[in-house]
Design a protein around this motif. Structure first.
Motif, PDB file in Angstrom:
ATOM      1  N   GLY A  72       0.855  -1.187   0.000  1.00 15.31           N
ATOM      2  CA  GLY A  72       0.000   0.000   0.000  1.00 15.31           C
ATOM      3  C   GLY A  72       0.888   1.232   0.000  1.00 15.31           C
ATOM      4  N   VAL A  73       0.423   2.297  -0.645  1.00 12.69           N
ATOM      5  CA  VAL A  73       1.239   3.507  -0.755  1.00 12.69           C
ATOM      6  C   VAL A  73       0.358   4.737  -0.593  1.00 12.69           C
ATOM      7  CG1 VAL A  73       2.710   4.876  -2.286  1.00 12.69           C
ATOM      8  CG2 VAL A  73       2.919   2.392  -2.277  1.00 12.69           C
ATOM      9  N   LEU A  74       0.843   5.677   0.181  1.00 10.70           N
ATOM     10  CA  LEU A  74       0.249   7.005   0.287  1.00 10.70           C
ATOM     11  C   LEU A  74       1.162   7.936  -0.482  1.00 10.70           C
ATOM     12  CD1 LEU A  74      -1.604   9.210   1.497  1.00 10.70           C
ATOM     13  CD2 LEU A  74      -0.085   9.215   3.502  1.00 10.70           C
ATOM     14  N   ARG A  75       0.685   8.458  -1.579  1.00  9.49           N
ATOM     15  CA  ARG A  75       1.458   9.387  -2.408  1.00  9.49           C
ATOM     16  C   ARG A  75       1.697  10.678  -1.621  1.00  9.49           C
ATOM     17  NH1 ARG A  75       4.334   7.013  -5.850  1.00  9.49           N
ATOM     18  NH2 ARG A  75       3.358   6.121  -7.657  1.00  9.49           N
ATOM     19  N   PRO A  76       2.734  11.447  -1.979  1.00  9.94           N
ATOM     20  CA  PRO A  76       3.009  12.689  -1.247  1.00  9.94           C
ATOM     21  C   PRO A  76       1.778  13.585  -1.164  1.00  9.94           C
ATOM     22  CG  PRO A  76       4.791  12.201  -2.759  1.00  9.94           C
ATOM     23  CD  PRO A  76       3.698  11.211  -3.050  1.00  9.94           C
ATOM     24  N   THR A  77       1.448  13.954   0.064  1.00 14.51           N
ATOM     25  CA  THR A  77       0.264  14.760   0.342  1.00 14.51           C
ATOM     26  C   THR A  77       0.645  15.823   1.362  1.00 14.51           C
ATOM     27  OG1 THR A  77      -1.114  12.794   0.021  1.00 14.51           O
ATOM     28  CG2 THR A  77      -2.124  14.660   1.159  1.00 14.51           C
ATOM     29  N   GLU A  78       0.236  17.061   1.122  1.00 18.76           N
ATOM     30  CA  GLU A  78       0.531  18.136   2.059  1.00 18.76           C
ATOM     31  C   GLU A  78      -0.375  18.018   3.281  1.00 18.76           C
ATOM     32  OE1 GLU A  78       0.016  22.798   1.847  1.00 18.76           O
ATOM     33  OE2 GLU A  78       1.722  22.120   0.618  1.00 18.76           O
ATOM     34  N   VAL A  79       0.212  18.185   4.451  1.00 23.60           N
ATOM     35  CA  VAL A  79      -0.522  18.154   5.720  1.00 23.60           C
ATOM     36  C   VAL A  79      -0.107  19.361   6.554  1.00 23.60           C
ATOM     37  CG1 VAL A  79      -0.922  15.657   5.793  1.00 23.60           C
ATOM     38  CG2 VAL A  79       1.213  16.580   6.680  1.00 23.60           C
ATOM     39  N   ARG A  87      -2.967  10.924  11.134  1.00 26.16           N
ATOM     40  CA  ARG A  87      -4.325  10.505  10.757  1.00 26.16           C
ATOM     41  C   ARG A  87      -4.380  10.011   9.315  1.00 26.16           C
ATOM     42  NH1 ARG A  87      -5.301  14.673  14.129  1.00 26.16           N
ATOM     43  NH2 ARG A  87      -5.508  16.248  12.493  1.00 26.16           N
ATOM     44  N   LEU A  88      -3.701  10.686   8.417  1.00 28.07           N
ATOM     45  CA  LEU A  88      -3.704  10.290   7.014  1.00 28.07           C
ATOM     46  C   LEU A  88      -3.009   8.943   6.817  1.00 28.07           C
ATOM     47  CD1 LEU A  88      -4.562  11.142   4.192  1.00 28.07           C
ATOM     48  CD2 LEU A  88      -2.407  12.384   3.990  1.00 28.07           C
ATOM     49  N   VAL A  89      -1.864   8.763   7.448  1.00 29.09           N
ATOM     50  CA  VAL A  89      -1.159   7.477   7.349  1.00 29.09           C
ATOM     51  C   VAL A  89      -2.018   6.371   7.966  1.00 29.09           C
ATOM     52  CG1 VAL A  89       0.858   6.162   8.125  1.00 29.09           C
ATOM     53  CG2 VAL A  89       1.139   8.501   7.265  1.00 29.09           C
ATOM     54  N   ALA A  90      -2.611   6.634   9.126  1.00 28.41           N
ATOM     55  CA  ALA A  90      -3.447   5.629   9.783  1.00 28.41           C
ATOM     56  C   ALA A  90      -4.652   5.247   8.931  1.00 28.41           C
ATOM     57  CB  ALA A  90      -3.912   6.153  11.149  1.00 28.41           C
ATOM     58  N   GLU A  91      -5.336   6.237   8.368  1.00 24.32           N
ATOM     59  CA  GLU A  91      -6.513   5.954   7.534  1.00 24.32           C
ATOM     60  C   GLU A  91      -6.155   5.184   6.273  1.00 24.32           C
ATOM     61  OE1 GLU A  91      -8.086   9.836   6.706  1.00 24.32           O
ATOM     62  OE2 GLU A  91      -8.767  10.130   8.779  1.00 24.32           O
ATOM     63  N   LEU A  93      -3.121   3.296   5.670  1.00 27.88           N
ATOM     64  CA  LEU A  93      -2.274   2.107   5.724  1.00 27.88           C
ATOM     65  C   LEU A  93      -2.443   1.206   6.941  1.00 27.88           C
ATOM     66  CD1 LEU A  93       1.004   3.772   4.418  1.00 27.88           C
ATOM     67  CD2 LEU A  93      -0.650   2.421   3.112  1.00 27.88           C
ATOM     68  N   PHE A  94      -3.039   1.692   8.013  1.00 28.83           N
ATOM     69  CA  PHE A  94      -3.159   0.860   9.209  1.00 28.83           C
ATOM     70  C   PHE A  94      -4.405  -0.010   9.133  1.00 28.83           C
ATOM     71  CE2 PHE A  94      -0.776   4.099  12.108  1.00 28.83           C
ATOM     72  CZ  PHE A  94       0.401   3.815  11.451  1.00 28.83           C
ATOM     73  N   ASP A  95      -4.336  -1.160   9.815  1.00 26.60           N
ATOM     74  CA  ASP A  95      -5.489  -2.036   9.954  1.00 26.60           C
ATOM     75  C   ASP A  95      -5.328  -2.810  11.262  1.00 26.60           C
ATOM     76  OD1 ASP A  95      -3.672  -4.131   9.473  1.00 26.60           O
ATOM     77  OD2 ASP A  95      -4.345  -4.449   7.421  1.00 26.60           O
ATOM     78  N   ASP A  96      -6.158  -3.814  11.470  1.00 24.41           N
ATOM     79  CA  ASP A  96      -6.099  -4.575  12.719  1.00 24.41           C
ATOM     80  C   ASP A  96      -4.775  -5.316  12.889  1.00 24.41           C
ATOM     81  OD1 ASP A  96      -8.603  -3.704  13.364  1.00 24.41           O
ATOM     82  OD2 ASP A  96      -9.622  -5.516  12.669  1.00 24.41           O
ATOM     83  N   ASP A  97      -4.114  -5.635  11.778  1.00 24.93           N
ATOM     84  CA  ASP A  97      -2.877  -6.407  11.814  1.00 24.93           C
ATOM     85  C   ASP A  97      -1.650  -5.532  12.067  1.00 24.93           C
ATOM     86  OD1 ASP A  97      -1.332  -8.792  11.486  1.00 24.93           O
ATOM     87  OD2 ASP A  97      -0.784  -8.074   9.488  1.00 24.93           O
ATOM     88  N   LEU A  98      -1.686  -4.300  11.604  1.00 23.68           N
ATOM     89  CA  LEU A  98      -0.539  -3.414  11.747  1.00 23.68           C
ATOM     90  C   LEU A  98      -1.037  -1.993  11.961  1.00 23.68           C
ATOM     91  CD1 LEU A  98       2.579  -3.134  11.623  1.00 23.68           C
ATOM     92  CD2 LEU A  98       2.302  -2.587   9.199  1.00 23.68           C
ATOM     93  N   ALA A  99      -0.894  -1.520  13.174  1.00 23.67           N
ATOM     94  CA  ALA A  99      -1.328  -0.159  13.505  1.00 23.67           C
ATOM     95  C   ALA A  99      -0.421   0.384  14.599  1.00 23.67           C
ATOM     96  CB  ALA A  99      -2.778  -0.160  13.962  1.00 23.67           C
ATOM     97  N   VAL A 123       3.756  14.467   3.409  1.00 24.24           N
ATOM     98  CA  VAL A 123       3.965  13.140   3.961  1.00 24.24           C
ATOM     99  C   VAL A 123       3.771  12.133   2.833  1.00 24.24           C
ATOM    100  CG1 VAL A 123       1.542  12.868   4.702  1.00 24.24           C
ATOM    101  CG2 VAL A 123       3.339  11.494   5.786  1.00 24.24           C
ATOM    102  N   THR A 124       4.600  11.132   2.829  1.00 27.21           N
ATOM    103  CA  THR A 124       4.403   9.976   1.966  1.00 27.21           C
ATOM    104  C   THR A 124       4.676   8.751   2.825  1.00 27.21           C
ATOM    105  OG1 THR A 124       4.928   8.948  -0.160  1.00 27.21           O
ATOM    106  CG2 THR A 124       6.760   9.855   1.064  1.00 27.21           C
ATOM    107  N   ALA A 125       3.999   7.668   2.535  1.00 26.01           N
ATOM    108  CA  ALA A 125       4.156   6.474   3.358  1.00 26.01           C
ATOM    109  C   ALA A 125       3.871   5.238   2.522  1.00 26.01           C
ATOM    110  CB  ALA A 125       3.207   6.536   4.562  1.00 26.01           C
TER     111      ALA A 125
END
Length: 158
Positions: A72-79, A87-91, A93-99, A123-125
């Motif tokens: 999974g990838v979060l493209r560069p986003t201004e925060v 919050r953006l990374v959590a929404e 990329l995170f789930d019950d298995d990895l948070a 931020v990018t992740a």
């Protein structure tokens, strides 16, 4: 498999944040507007991107220890704040298995340093899973990574 258009491979310094003993990790970067991260796998970093992970070795030095694939990838986003970045990374990329709990996010040495910088930032992740343990392979050039934490290398035949 993490190869660039020139046939090189990408190597990431450390896998990112993960639970102890886990094979899944989340990596991220924060930077101020106008900064262009280089080297960085801009076009390659997407789900199914495979790269090598370099880490510190118990006896000293660094070595390539695994191959990982982005899931999974979060493209560069201004925060506008560290909280918005979390919050953006959590929404995304995170789930019950990895948070990661918010307290852990703010306690990360890298995030503490970035929080003290002016905002907004980008931020990018990415979320990755270790697909294969390798080595460790100790190669010249693994001792000094660029500021981005990414190294592009043609000198790998694993």
């Amino acid at each position: 498999m993490g190869r660039t258009d020139k046939g090189d491979v990408w190597i990431r310094l450390r896998a990112g944040w993960r639970r102890p003993g886990g094979d899944r990790a989340v990596g991220w970067a924060l930077w101020q507007p106008g900064y262009t991260a280089h080297p960085w796998p801009r076009d390659e970093l997407r789900p199914s991107f495979t790269y090598y992970v370099c880490d510190d070795l118990p006896g000293g030095g660094r070595g390539i220890v695994s191959r990982a694939t982005a899931t999974g990838v979060l493209r560069p986003t201004e925060v506008d704040s560290a909280g918005s970045a979390y919050r953006l990374v959590a929404e995304t990329l995170f789930d019950d298995d990895l948070a990661m709990a918010p307290e852990e996010w703010y306690a990360e040495r890298y995030n503490r340093g970035k929080s003290a910088r002016p905002w907004p930032q980008s931020v990018t992740a990415w979320r990755a899973v270790v697909t294969e343990r390798v080595g460790p392979y100790v190669l010249p050039g693994l001792t000094a990574f660029p500021r981005t934490g990414w190294l592009r290398s043609a000198g790998i035949a694993l």
